[in-house]
Design a protein around this motif. Structure first.
Motif, PDB file in Angstrom:
ATOM      1  N   ARG A  21       0.327   5.501 -10.058  1.00  0.00           N
ATOM      2  CA  ARG A  21       1.773   5.521 -10.336  1.00  0.00           C
ATOM      3  C   ARG A  21       2.248   6.930 -10.650  1.00  0.00           C
ATOM      4  O   ARG A  21       3.316   7.351 -10.196  1.00  0.00           O
ATOM      5  N   TRP A  22       1.469   7.656 -11.440  1.00  0.00           N
ATOM      6  CA  TRP A  22       1.838   9.044 -11.720  1.00  0.00           C
ATOM      7  C   TRP A  22       1.893   9.854 -10.419  1.00  0.00           C
ATOM      8  O   TRP A  22       2.811  10.671 -10.209  1.00  0.00           O
ATOM      9  N   SER A  23       0.906   9.636  -9.553  1.00  0.00           N
ATOM     10  CA  SER A  23       0.871  10.376  -8.291  1.00  0.00           C
ATOM     11  C   SER A  23       2.083  10.041  -7.421  1.00  0.00           C
ATOM     12  O   SER A  23       2.606  10.903  -6.717  1.00  0.00           O
ATOM     13  N   HIS A  24       2.527   8.794  -7.476  1.00  0.00           N
ATOM     14  CA  HIS A  24       3.713   8.387  -6.718  1.00  0.00           C
ATOM     15  C   HIS A  24       4.981   9.004  -7.310  1.00  0.00           C
ATOM     16  O   HIS A  24       5.823   9.547  -6.581  1.00  0.00           O
ATOM     17  N   LEU A  25       5.108   8.954  -8.626  1.00  0.00           N
ATOM     18  CA  LEU A  25       6.333   9.430  -9.272  1.00  0.00           C
ATOM     19  C   LEU A  25       6.460  10.945  -9.260  1.00  0.00           C
ATOM     20  O   LEU A  25       7.569  11.484  -9.151  1.00  0.00           O
ATOM     21  N   LEU A  26       5.327  11.662  -9.361  1.00  0.00           N
ATOM     22  CA  LEU A  26       5.369  13.112  -9.533  1.00  0.00           C
ATOM     23  C   LEU A  26       4.766  13.861  -8.356  1.00  0.00           C
ATOM     24  O   LEU A  26       4.401  15.029  -8.495  1.00  0.00           O
ATOM     25  N   HIS A  27       4.667  13.209  -7.213  1.00  0.00           N
ATOM     26  CA  HIS A  27       4.091  13.872  -6.043  1.00  0.00           C
ATOM     27  C   HIS A  27       4.881  15.136  -5.704  1.00  0.00           C
ATOM     28  O   HIS A  27       6.099  15.116  -5.591  1.00  0.00           O
ATOM     29  N   GLY A  28       4.157  16.239  -5.565  1.00  0.00           N
ATOM     30  CA  GLY A  28       4.800  17.512  -5.261  1.00  0.00           C
ATOM     31  C   GLY A  28       5.330  18.248  -6.466  1.00  0.00           C
ATOM     32  O   GLY A  28       5.821  19.368  -6.350  1.00  0.00           O
ATOM     33  N   LEU A  83       5.579  -5.087 -16.088  1.00  0.00           N
ATOM     34  CA  LEU A  83       7.032  -5.129 -16.278  1.00  0.00           C
ATOM     35  C   LEU A  83       7.717  -3.831 -15.858  1.00  0.00           C
ATOM     36  O   LEU A  83       8.909  -3.661 -16.118  1.00  0.00           O
ATOM     37  N   GLN A  84       6.970  -2.936 -15.220  1.00  0.00           N
ATOM     38  CA  GLN A  84       7.550  -1.675 -14.754  1.00  0.00           C
ATOM     39  C   GLN A  84       7.411  -1.559 -13.233  1.00  0.00           C
ATOM     40  O   GLN A  84       6.733  -0.669 -12.722  1.00  0.00           O
ATOM     41  N   PRO A  85       8.057  -2.440 -12.473  1.00  0.00           N
ATOM     42  CA  PRO A  85       7.922  -2.396 -11.007  1.00  0.00           C
ATOM     43  C   PRO A  85       8.503  -1.128 -10.393  1.00  0.00           C
ATOM     44  O   PRO A  85       8.118  -0.742  -9.289  1.00  0.00           O
ATOM     45  N   GLY A  86       9.415  -0.471 -11.101  1.00  0.00           N
ATOM     46  CA  GLY A  86      10.025   0.734 -10.554  1.00  0.00           C
ATOM     47  C   GLY A  86       9.074   1.897 -10.415  1.00  0.00           C
ATOM     48  O   GLY A  86       9.361   2.844  -9.674  1.00  0.00           O
ATOM     49  N   THR A  87       7.940   1.847 -11.114  1.00  0.00           N
ATOM     50  CA  THR A  87       6.971   2.943 -11.033  1.00  0.00           C
ATOM     51  C   THR A  87       5.882   2.673 -10.005  1.00  0.00           C
ATOM     52  O   THR A  87       5.023   3.528  -9.782  1.00  0.00           O
ATOM     53  N   GLU A  88       5.888   1.508  -9.380  1.00  0.00           N
ATOM     54  CA  GLU A  88       4.825   1.146  -8.448  1.00  0.00           C
ATOM     55  C   GLU A  88       4.928   1.951  -7.153  1.00  0.00           C
ATOM     56  O   GLU A  88       6.026   2.153  -6.626  1.00  0.00           O
ATOM     57  N   PRO A  89       3.788   2.382  -6.606  1.00  0.00           N
ATOM     58  CA  PRO A  89       3.817   2.993  -5.268  1.00  0.00           C
ATOM     59  C   PRO A  89       4.245   1.953  -4.246  1.00  0.00           C
ATOM     60  O   PRO A  89       4.042   0.755  -4.451  1.00  0.00           O
ATOM     61  N   PRO A  90       4.838   2.370  -3.137  1.00  0.00           N
ATOM     62  CA  PRO A  90       5.256   1.404  -2.122  1.00  0.00           C
ATOM     63  C   PRO A  90       4.049   0.716  -1.501  1.00  0.00           C
ATOM     64  O   PRO A  90       2.972   1.302  -1.373  1.00  0.00           O
ATOM     65  N   VAL A  91       4.240  -0.544  -1.125  1.00  0.00           N
ATOM     66  CA  VAL A  91       3.171  -1.307  -0.476  1.00  0.00           C
ATOM     67  C   VAL A  91       2.936  -0.740   0.915  1.00  0.00           C
ATOM     68  O   VAL A  91       3.888  -0.479   1.663  1.00  0.00           O
ATOM     69  N   ARG A 224      -1.667   8.753   1.127  1.00  0.00           N
ATOM     70  CA  ARG A 224      -0.816   8.115   0.129  1.00  0.00           C
ATOM     71  C   ARG A 224      -0.915   6.598   0.167  1.00  0.00           C
ATOM     72  O   ARG A 224      -0.948   5.936  -0.866  1.00  0.00           O
ATOM     73  N   HIS A 225      -0.987   6.018   1.358  1.00  0.00           N
ATOM     74  CA  HIS A 225      -1.022   4.557   1.450  1.00  0.00           C
ATOM     75  C   HIS A 225      -2.386   3.995   1.055  1.00  0.00           C
ATOM     76  O   HIS A 225      -2.547   2.779   0.997  1.00  0.00           O
ATOM     77  N   ARG A 226      -3.360   4.870   0.784  1.00  0.00           N
ATOM     78  CA  ARG A 226      -4.670   4.429   0.293  1.00  0.00           C
ATOM     79  C   ARG A 226      -4.947   4.955  -1.119  1.00  0.00           C
ATOM     80  O   ARG A 226      -6.062   4.833  -1.610  1.00  0.00           O
ATOM     81  N   LEU A 227      -3.961   5.535  -1.764  1.00  0.00           N
ATOM     82  CA  LEU A 227      -4.205   6.256  -3.012  1.00  0.00           C
ATOM     83  C   LEU A 227      -4.675   5.338  -4.138  1.00  0.00           C
ATOM     84  O   LEU A 227      -5.616   5.673  -4.871  1.00  0.00           O
ATOM     85  N   THR A 228      -4.025   4.182  -4.314  1.00  0.00           N
ATOM     86  CA  THR A 228      -4.438   3.272  -5.385  1.00  0.00           C
ATOM     87  C   THR A 228      -5.879   2.827  -5.178  1.00  0.00           C
ATOM     88  O   THR A 228      -6.670   2.769  -6.128  1.00  0.00           O
ATOM     89  N   ALA A 296       5.191   9.584   4.686  1.00  0.00           N
ATOM     90  CA  ALA A 296       5.322   8.207   4.212  1.00  0.00           C
ATOM     91  C   ALA A 296       6.495   8.074   3.260  1.00  0.00           C
ATOM     92  O   ALA A 296       7.175   7.061   3.194  1.00  0.00           O
ATOM     93  N   ARG A 297       6.759   9.129   2.475  1.00  0.00           N
ATOM     94  CA  ARG A 297       7.840   9.066   1.499  1.00  0.00           C
ATOM     95  C   ARG A 297       9.209   9.094   2.200  1.00  0.00           C
ATOM     96  O   ARG A 297      10.137   8.392   1.807  1.00  0.00           O
TER      97      ARG A 297
END
Length: 299
Positions: A21-28, A83-91, A224-228, A296-297
């Motif tokens: 989630r951190w990698s998704h939110l703060l990528h770059g 309860l924090q779906p907004g931080t989830e990486p995209p499927v 990115r689509h394999r990061l988790t 991907a983003r």
């Protein structure tokens, strides 16, 4: 044993989910390095504070109190994360990316071997310190020694977090793991309990930087689509190493004594350093996955 296996088999890899989630939110962002470092520091604090809290409850309240605390913390933490779906990486879109696996990412299998060996060494150190202090009639000192080890790791993690790094994570991984090996071997030659205290601080200073560099390498080279999945594989590798260390340390102590167990930890740490060097060499020839992640983003 059955219930322990069920508990471990059904426990989500929270650490890898949070890091993804951190990698998704703060990528770059330069803050991503700080976030991954912070997670490693939190891991160290939990590893020390958890057993201490459970021991206090078991001895001072009720034998079941420790399990109740673990259950409450597990349910509360997993619920808060869910309860924090907004931080989830995209499927990931299986049609677009194919099914595949993160294991095909450059260097990831070698990095998993590195984390297995490092986890084994760390686990043996924990049990070896307890046996060593007990052999020298100072078993109570083991908690202080392990606490200093975690404190040293937390301090190193915070220092590591505060610095901007221009070198790639695989180079930092290859540089820190030999220091980790040296710190581990210091325990094996300790002449007495007092020597364990500075040894613990020195070893702790190498642990968090090595872990942070490893997870940073996953973030850099796994698509990115394999990061988790990549984060989970590395976290699971560490858990496998901890299990191997726990299963073998007691046998080594019983057969050859605590010092032999600490030397056994040094062997595993050396294996981690060798695997880390091989990982770095493999990743030097690899192309970071940043371009694919950016596609991907925006796509």
């Amino acid at each position: 044993m059955l219930f322990s296996a069920l508990s471990g088999g059904t426990m989500p890899a929270i650490g890898s989910l949070v890091r993804a989630r951190w990698s998704h939110l703060l990528h770059g962002s330069p803050l991503l390095h700080a976030a991954l470092a912070f997670e490693s520091v939190v891991d160290e604090v939990i590893l020390v504070a958890g057993p201490i809290a459970v021991a206090v409850l078991v001895t001072g309240v009720d034998p079941m109190a420790g399990l109740v605390l673990a259950l409450v913390c597990t349910v509360a933490g997993q619920t808060a994360l869910a309860l924090q779906p907004g931080t989830e990486p995209p499927v990931a879109d299986a049609g677009r990316h194919g099914r595949g696996t993160a294991l095909t990412a450059p260097g990831l299998p070698l990095l998993m071997v590195t984390f297995i060996a490092a986890g084994t060494a760390g686990s043996i150190i924990d049990l070896g310190v307890v046996a060593f202090t007990e052999e020298h009639g100072a078993k109570a000192a083991s908690g202080w020694v392990l606490g200093l080890l975690a404190l040293g790791s937390a301090v190193a993690g915070l220092w590591y977090d505060a610095r901007p790094w221009s070198s790639p994570p695989e180079r930092r991984l290859a540089a820190t793991l030999p220091l980790f090996t040296g710190g581990t071997l210091v325990f094996a030659v300790a002449p007495g309990v007092a020597f364990l205290f500075p040894a613990a601080v020195l070893l702790g200073l190498t642990m968090a930087p090595a872990l942070i560099a490893g997870f940073s390498a996953v973030e850099r080279y796994v698509p990115r689509h394999r990061l988790t999945e990549g984060m989970a594989l590395v976290t699971t590798s560490m858990g496998i190493g901890i299990s191997i260390g726990s299963a073998t340390a007691g046998k080594v102590v019983d057969l050859w004594g605590p010092r032999a167990a600490l030397g056994w930890a040094g062997c595993w740490a050396a294996a981690a350093a060798l695997a880390g060097l091989m990982t770095a060499r493999r990743l030097r020839r690899a192309t970071p996955a940043a371009g694919e992640r950016e596609h991907a983003r925006t796509g």
